[in-house]
Scaffold this active site. Structure first.
Site, PDB file in Angstrom:
ATOM      1  CD  GLU A 124     -36.290  20.799  51.404  1.00 51.48           C
ATOM      2  OE1 GLU A 124     -35.244  20.264  51.810  1.00 51.48           O
ATOM      3  OE2 GLU A 124     -36.349  21.440  50.331  1.00 51.48           O
ATOM      4  CE  LYS A 159     -32.249  17.795  50.548  1.00 50.81           C
ATOM      5  NZ  LYS A 159     -32.600  19.224  50.626  1.00 50.81           N
ATOM      6  CB  CYS A 209     -35.274  19.444  48.122  1.00 45.71           C
ATOM      7  SG  CYS A 209     -35.114  21.034  47.253  1.00 45.71           S
TER       8      CYS A 209
END
Length: 292
Positions: free
Chosen positions: A43, A116, A153
């Protein structure tokens, strides 16, 4: 293809965006030389993890997607004949930014992006200051070698995200990640946190019958206050860890995955068959109480 060689790059980063990109490309080359066909980067690999502070200067790190970094990586993907999964800080327009992963196919073609969806706000992880939640929904990408799903994540903690992406046809779930320990934290807490992080992702592999590849950064950042815990790993469709990197060292890992095992596991443990989709409407509630 029933078998595919996946690779990941676990590395430390510096304050120089150009140096980080060059380092990542070098490690992609090394990973491809080991036979990797799909290579995932961690990331926000072009920078230090900047979300430890709320600083307007950090918005200067962002770039459009497609943009300069994806163009450089597309050239490498085409040259090497590999798929590259690249997590970047996206500038969508003035004042609108996302934590985004781009996927580049083995011919260099830009296949699209995933933004995300789940954005954390914890001490030293002030992502809500920088990132607007994703608005593209969950995504799968039909690459030359496999149909892959990408989550990022904090998405790791949500079984709903893994489930939906798997139901869309993902054969492998990739999780570019940046997570670590405060250096003043005790070892028992560190161990418990890492085990929880790995366990939840292994559970996604089991529940959905797919391989999971989780890629984290390593090294000390935030003036030595944060140790990113590395520990990148690959799990098979029954949650068995096939490979795990150390908590301290950089590594370019390559594993051959047999995607036909998804059918075997889903047939012998038919979790998808036995889903009671007629009973799941309450999952869309924030909490199930009298305040409906």
């Amino acid at each position: 293809m029933s078998k595919v060689k996946v690779g990941y790059v676990q590395m430390s980063c510096s304050a120089s965006k150009a140096e980080n990109l060059a380092k990542a490309i070098e490690k992609v080359r090394e990973t491809a030389a080991k036979g990797a066909q799909i290579i995932c980067l961690q990331e926000l690999f072009t920078s230090l993890y900047f979300c430890d502070v709320e600083d307007y200067e950090n918005f200067k790190l962002a770039e459009p997607i497609p943009g300069p970094s994806t163009e450089s990586l597309a050239d490498v993907a085409k040259e090497l004949g590999v798929v590259i999964i690249a997590s970047l800080f996206e500038k969508r327009t003035e004042g609108l930014y996302h934590n985004t992963t781009a996927v580049l196919d083995a011919d260099g073609k830009y296949l699209g992006k995933y933004r995300k969806m789940h954005i954390p706000d914890d001490p030293a992880y002030y992502e809500k200051f920088y990132f607007t939640p994703g608005d593209l929904g969950y995504k799968v990408f039909k690459t030359k070698f496999a149909t892959i799903g990408v989550l990022i994540c904090w998405d790791q903690w949500y079984p709903e995200a893994a489930r939906i992406t798997s139901l869309m046809g993902a054969q492998i779930l990739f999780y570019p990640t940046a997570i670590g320990w405060a250096t003043n934290q005790d070892d028992a807490t560190n161990t418990e946190q890492y085990n929880a992080w790995q366990t939840i992702q292994r559970s996604h592999a089991v529940a959905n019958g797919v391989h999971v590849v989780s890629v984290n950064r390593t090294g000390f950042e935030q003036d030595g206050l944060m140790k990113f815990w590395g520990g990148s790993f690959v799990a098979n469709p029954f949650g068995t860890v096939l490979h795990q990197s150390s908590h301290t060292d950089e590594e370019n890992a390559v594993l051959e995955l047999d995607l036909s095992k998804t059918d075997r596991y889903r047939t012998h443990w038919p979790f998808l068959r036995d889903r009671r989709i007629d009973s799941y409407q309450p999952i869309t509630k924030r909490y199930i109480d009298d305040e409906q």
